[in-house]
Design a protein around this motif. Structure first.
Motif, PDB file in Angstrom:
ATOM      1  N   SER A  99      66.119  38.648  59.576  1.00 29.67           N
ATOM      2  CA  SER A  99      64.898  38.132  60.004  1.00 29.67           C
ATOM      3  C   SER A  99      64.209  39.038  60.603  1.00 29.67           C
ATOM      4  O   SER A  99      64.448  39.838  61.676  1.00 29.67           O
ATOM      5  N   LEU A 143      54.867  39.067  53.062  1.00 25.15           N
ATOM      6  CA  LEU A 143      55.092  39.651  54.366  1.00 25.15           C
ATOM      7  C   LEU A 143      53.929  39.731  55.334  1.00 25.15           C
ATOM      8  O   LEU A 143      54.081  39.971  56.593  1.00 25.15           O
ATOM      9  N   PRO A 146      53.746  36.966  58.474  1.00 24.53           N
ATOM     10  CA  PRO A 146      54.493  37.260  59.620  1.00 24.53           C
ATOM     11  C   PRO A 146      53.857  38.424  60.430  1.00 24.53           C
ATOM     12  O   PRO A 146      53.842  38.378  61.487  1.00 24.53           O
ATOM     13  N   GLU A 256      59.354  33.497  58.546  1.00 29.94           N
ATOM     14  CA  GLU A 256      60.245  34.444  57.641  1.00 29.94           C
ATOM     15  C   GLU A 256      61.645  33.744  57.448  1.00 29.94           C
ATOM     16  O   GLU A 256      62.180  34.266  56.209  1.00 29.94           O
ATOM     17  N   GLU A 274      56.457  45.758  57.089  1.00 28.71           N
ATOM     18  CA  GLU A 274      55.577  44.931  58.330  1.00 28.71           C
ATOM     19  C   GLU A 274      54.599  45.850  58.946  1.00 28.71           C
ATOM     20  O   GLU A 274      53.626  45.675  59.385  1.00 28.71           O
TER      21      GLU A 274
END
Length: 385
Positions: A99, A143, A146, A256, A274
């Motif tokens: 996570s 991605l 998030p 996620e 990220e």
């Protein structure tokens, strides 16, 4: 220790005077107020994890080539080229999913079995969990969602940190449990037993007490550390912003988790991606925001990135702390990946509690804040929840 350093260095930056520092009237001194730039600094640290991951991939690939050319058994890791993604996992390798999050790397599989993968770059086979696909190609763009949640949450928290002490800021972040529990029930169809709802209510009560401590017993007048963007604001604003930020952090975690129920990705690569998407978002959005709003809001505002860069470059404390923040983010994510697999959830909760205590102790020792009765009451309630 490393994650605590991140909060302490961010608060140290907020306390640096950058204009009218010799004025006898504290209200006329302007302090560093660049929460957006601090968020970008965080993404730089995360992006560094991707560079380390790719560098380790290259090293593992070259070692495999040398082993193959020398007649030895080929390496189980083949990240660049080849069909390793579609090969069967090594029986010794244990699949894991993660996570992602700036300060939340969770290994969701039991990783007690031995593996040849290194903590920096686990083997491709080890990264692919059963019934999931490797996160590759266009799916990597997922991605970005998030990442945007992380960007909003971190920026709001950095703004909130301007108005509250470092220890209260860290305690208020505990409210993420409340938001995550609620959103997981709404969007992941997760059923919480009654004791867990009681725990979430207890967390809420603890957050309320800690938040009240920042309002009823502020450490210093807001004007004493105010800059052009925060003049006239109060600790109430900081408390609300930090708590609001946790809703975006919770949304990040829930998305996620949903994403990782379908895809697998090594933790260090996920954090680095990220960071990459965060920097790319900043490059795409911030110039427009600066020319439309930043210049109109006046010099030194939250979106005045050129002024913030100049302030950091001309102040040794700001510059060294910026480097320290980026390094602490990178090392925290690496250490989280390396250590989490050996700890239970209870152990991690204890570590997180220790982090808050450490930040609180450092802040008190440096004279940044004083002991507050409500905070002394609220913190144990928050930990119990």
């Amino acid at each position: 220790m490393v994650s605590s350093l991140n909060t302490i260095l961010n608060k140290l930056q907020d306390m640096q005077c950058i204009e009218n520092c010799d004025d006898p009237d504290p209200a006329k001194r302007h302090h560093f107020e660049q929460p957006v730039l601090q968020t970008i600094n965080m993404f730089v640290g995360e992006f560094a994890c991707l560079l380390v991951y790719r560098a380790n991939q290259i090293l593992e690939y070259r070692r495999g080539r040398r082993a193959t050319n020398g007649g030895a058994a080929p390496s189980s890791y083949s990240a660049i080229g080849g069909d390793s993604v579609h090969s069967l996992p090594d029986p010794a390798a244990v699949p894991a999913t993660v996570s992602m999050g700036t300060e939340n790397i969770e290994v969701l599989a039991d990783m007690e079995a031995p593996s040849e993968a290194t903590p920096l770059a686990p083997s491709t086979a080890a990264a692919v969990a059963p019934h999931t696909l490797p996160l590759r190609g266009a799916a990597i763009l997922l991605l970005w969602v998030p990442t945007l949640c992380d960007m909003l949450a971190t920026t709001l928290m950095n703004v909130g940190l301007l108005f509250v002490s470092a220890s209260i800021y860290q305690m208020l972040r505990g409210s993420v449990v409340l938001f995550t529990g609620t959103l997981s029930a709404l969007f992941l169809s997760r059923r919480h037993p009654p004791y867990r709802w009681f725990a979430l209510v207890t967390v809420f009560a603890g957050v309320m007490l800690v938040g009240a401590a920042s309002v009823i017993e502020p450490d210093r007048p807001a004007a004493a550390t105010a800059g052009p963007a925060t003049a006239g604001a109060s600790p109430v604003v900081g408390t609300l912003l930090v708590v609001l930020a946790q809703s975006f952090t919770a949304a990040q975690f829930v998305f996620e988790e949903r994403l990782l129920s379908r895809y697998s990705v090594p933790a260090l690569e996920a954090v680095g991606l990220e960071g990459f998407f965060g920097l790319l978002s900043a490059i795409l959005v911030l110039p427009t925001v600066y020319f439309v709003y930043g210049r109109a809001a006046g010099a030194g505002g939250f979106f005045d990135i050129p002024a913030g860069i100049h302030q950091i470059a001309s102040n040794s404390v700001l510059l060294s702390s910026a480097v320290g923040i980026a390094a602490s983010i990178a090392f925290f994510n690496w250490s989280g990946l390396s250590v989490t697999k050996y700890l239970s959830a209870t152990s991690r909760s204890t570590v997180d509690t220790s982090r808050t205590v450490f930040i609180w102790a450092v802040s008190l020792a440096l004279g940044w804040e004083r002991v507050k009765l409500l905070q002394l009451v609220g913190f144990p309630v928050l930990v119990y929840g």
